[in-house]
Design an enzyme around this catalytic site. Structure first.
Site, short mmCIF file in Angstrom:
data_model
loop_
_atom_site.label_atom_id
_atom_site.label_comp_id
_atom_site.label_asym_id
_atom_site.label_seq_id
_atom_site.Cartn_x
_atom_site.Cartn_y
_atom_site.Cartn_z
N LYS A 11 71.84 82.41 31.17
CA LYS A 11 72.84 83.19 30.42
C LYS A 11 73.34 84.39 31.23
O LYS A 11 72.75 84.75 32.26
CB LYS A 11 72.21 83.63 29.09
CG LYS A 11 71.91 82.45 28.15
CD LYS A 11 71.37 82.93 26.80
CE LYS A 11 71.12 81.77 25.86
NZ LYS A 11 70.62 82.23 24.53
N TYR A 51 78.07 76.84 20.36
CA TYR A 51 77.12 77.37 19.37
C TYR A 51 77.62 77.18 17.94
O TYR A 51 77.20 77.91 17.03
CB TYR A 51 76.84 78.85 19.66
CG TYR A 51 75.78 79.08 20.73
CD1 TYR A 51 74.47 78.60 20.56
CD2 TYR A 51 76.07 79.77 21.89
CE1 TYR A 51 73.50 78.81 21.54
CE2 TYR A 51 75.09 79.99 22.87
CZ TYR A 51 73.81 79.50 22.67
OH TYR A 51 72.84 79.72 23.63
N PHE A 59 74.46 86.55 13.47
CA PHE A 59 74.53 86.95 14.87
C PHE A 59 75.57 86.15 15.67
O PHE A 59 75.72 86.37 16.88
CB PHE A 59 73.15 86.81 15.53
CG PHE A 59 72.53 85.43 15.41
CD1 PHE A 59 72.91 84.39 16.23
CD2 PHE A 59 71.54 85.18 14.45
CE1 PHE A 59 72.35 83.12 16.13
CE2 PHE A 59 70.97 83.91 14.34
CZ PHE A 59 71.38 82.89 15.18
N ARG A 87 61.83 73.94 27.31
CA ARG A 87 61.58 74.89 26.21
C ARG A 87 60.30 75.70 26.49
O ARG A 87 60.25 76.89 26.19
CB ARG A 87 61.46 74.16 24.87
CG ARG A 87 62.68 73.39 24.41
CD ARG A 87 63.82 74.22 23.91
NE ARG A 87 63.47 75.18 22.89
CZ ARG A 87 64.37 75.89 22.20
NH1 ARG A 87 65.69 75.74 22.42
NH2 ARG A 87 64.00 76.76 21.32
N THR A 93 62.29 82.20 21.36
CA THR A 93 63.65 82.74 21.30
C THR A 93 63.66 84.27 21.46
O THR A 93 64.50 84.82 22.16
CB THR A 93 64.30 82.35 19.95
OG1 THR A 93 64.24 80.93 19.81
CG2 THR A 93 65.74 82.82 19.87
N ARG A 104 61.71 84.05 29.17
CA ARG A 104 62.17 85.09 28.24
C ARG A 104 61.22 86.28 28.23
O ARG A 104 61.68 87.42 28.13
CB ARG A 104 62.36 84.48 26.85
CG ARG A 104 63.66 83.65 26.80
CD ARG A 104 63.71 82.72 25.65
NE ARG A 104 65.06 82.20 25.40
CZ ARG A 104 65.35 81.27 24.51
NH1 ARG A 104 64.38 80.74 23.77
NH2 ARG A 104 66.58 80.85 24.35
N ASN A 114 68.73 86.73 25.85
CA ASN A 114 67.41 86.17 26.12
C ASN A 114 67.36 85.18 27.28
O ASN A 114 66.57 84.25 27.30
CB ASN A 114 66.82 85.58 24.83
CG ASN A 114 67.65 84.45 24.28
OD1 ASN A 114 68.66 84.08 24.87
ND2 ASN A 114 67.21 83.89 23.16
N HIS A 117 69.16 79.19 27.86
CA HIS A 117 69.31 78.22 26.77
C HIS A 117 68.68 76.91 27.21
O HIS A 117 68.76 76.54 28.39
CB HIS A 117 70.79 77.97 26.46
CG HIS A 117 71.01 76.76 25.60
ND1 HIS A 117 70.91 76.80 24.23
CD2 HIS A 117 71.23 75.45 25.92
CE1 HIS A 117 71.09 75.58 23.74
NE2 HIS A 117 71.29 74.74 24.74
N GLU A 128 75.06 68.20 24.45
CA GLU A 128 75.31 69.39 25.27
C GLU A 128 75.60 69.01 26.72
O GLU A 128 76.41 69.66 27.40
CB GLU A 128 74.11 70.33 25.18
CG GLU A 128 73.99 70.98 23.81
CD GLU A 128 72.74 71.85 23.64
OE1 GLU A 128 72.58 72.40 22.54
OE2 GLU A 128 71.95 71.98 24.59
P1 DAT Z 1 67.05 79.04 20.99
O1 DAT Z 1 68.03 79.62 21.98
O2 DAT Z 1 65.63 79.44 21.30
O3 DAT Z 1 67.20 77.55 20.82
P2 DAT Z 1 68.41 79.33 18.44
O4 DAT Z 1 69.02 77.99 18.70
O5 DAT Z 1 67.75 79.54 17.12
O6 DAT Z 1 67.35 79.72 19.58
O7 DAT Z 1 69.52 80.45 18.57
C1 DAT Z 1 70.50 80.38 19.59
C2 DAT Z 1 70.70 81.75 20.18
O8 DAT Z 1 71.20 82.64 19.17
C3 DAT Z 1 69.41 82.43 20.67
O9 DAT Z 1 69.04 82.03 21.97
C4 DAT Z 1 69.79 83.88 20.61
C5 DAT Z 1 70.66 83.94 19.37
N1 DAT Z 1 69.84 84.29 18.21
C6 DAT Z 1 69.00 83.51 17.51
N2 DAT Z 1 68.39 84.17 16.52
C7 DAT Z 1 68.86 85.44 16.60
C8 DAT Z 1 68.63 86.62 15.87
N3 DAT Z 1 67.79 86.65 14.84
N4 DAT Z 1 69.29 87.74 16.25
C9 DAT Z 1 70.14 87.74 17.28
N5 DAT Z 1 70.43 86.63 18.03
C10 DAT Z 1 69.80 85.50 17.68
MG MG Z 2 68.73 76.43 20.04
#
Ligand code: DAT
Ligand code: MG
Length: 143
Positions: A11, A51, A59, A87, A93, A104, A114, A117, A128
């Site tokens: 990222k 996304y 968010f 992962r 996350t 991370r 973070n 991805h 994807e």
């Molecule tokens: P991951 O990236 O671990 O698969 P995710 O798919 O739940 O997690 O979310 C996608 C992205 O969105 C994540 O990398 C960062 C952001 N995100 C997720 N939960 C969040 C939160 N509670 N506050 C802010 N950003 C968040």
């Molecule tokens: Mg995800």
């Protein structure tokens, strides 16, 4: 166990911290092969579409703004259990909850930024990968 492919994104925060090489070294040390790679500046449309599953989350807007804040490095990783392996390399996350030695934990400061991805399952991985590389943008590693 099966050989899989997964989509990884370094990222904008991690690209800005000049961590591409260190992150690639971790993929390679885990036995994952890079079979496609591309640096690009995501448009708002691209980041929003990528996304889209999070569209209704509070968010979402900040996530799109962050993902378009600078270039990203996108790659396809291939190997045994590549989806879970990636992962595991990334960690939880929220960097505050991520185990030591994960990307991370080691490289990210907040859940908003973070570092990486990774696809979360076989269906999302296929979708994807196609999103960024189409159907024939992969270089099979036969040697
Ligand atoms: P991951 O990236 O671990 O698969 P995710 O798919 O739940 O997690 O979310 C996608 C992205 O969105 C994540 O990398 C960062 C952001 N995100 C997720 N939960 C969040 C939160 N509670 N506050 C802010 N950003 C968040
Ligand atoms: Mg995800």
């Amino acid at each position: 166990m099966a050989v899989e492919r997964t989509l990884s994104i370094i990222k904008p925060d991690a690209v800005a911290k000049n961590l591409i090489g260190q992150i690639y070294a971790r993929f390679e040390a885990a036995g994952l092969r890079i079979v496609a790679a591309r640096m690009l500046q995501l448009s708002e449309e691209q980041a929003g579409a990528f996304y889209a599953v999070h569209k209704e989350r509070p968010f979402y807007k900040d996530l799109v703004t962050f993902m378009t804040s600078g270039p990203v490095m996108v790659q396809v990783l291939e190997g045994e259990s590549a989806i879970q392996k990636n992962r595991d390399i990334m960690g939880a996350t929220d960097p505050k909850k991520a185990a030591a030695g994960t990307l991370r934990h080691d490289f990210a400061d907040s859940v908003d930024e973070n570092a990486a991805h990774g696809s979360d399952g076989p269906e999302t991985a296929a979708a994807e990968i196609e999103f960024f590389f189409g159907r024939d943008g992969i270089c099979p590693r036969t040697r």
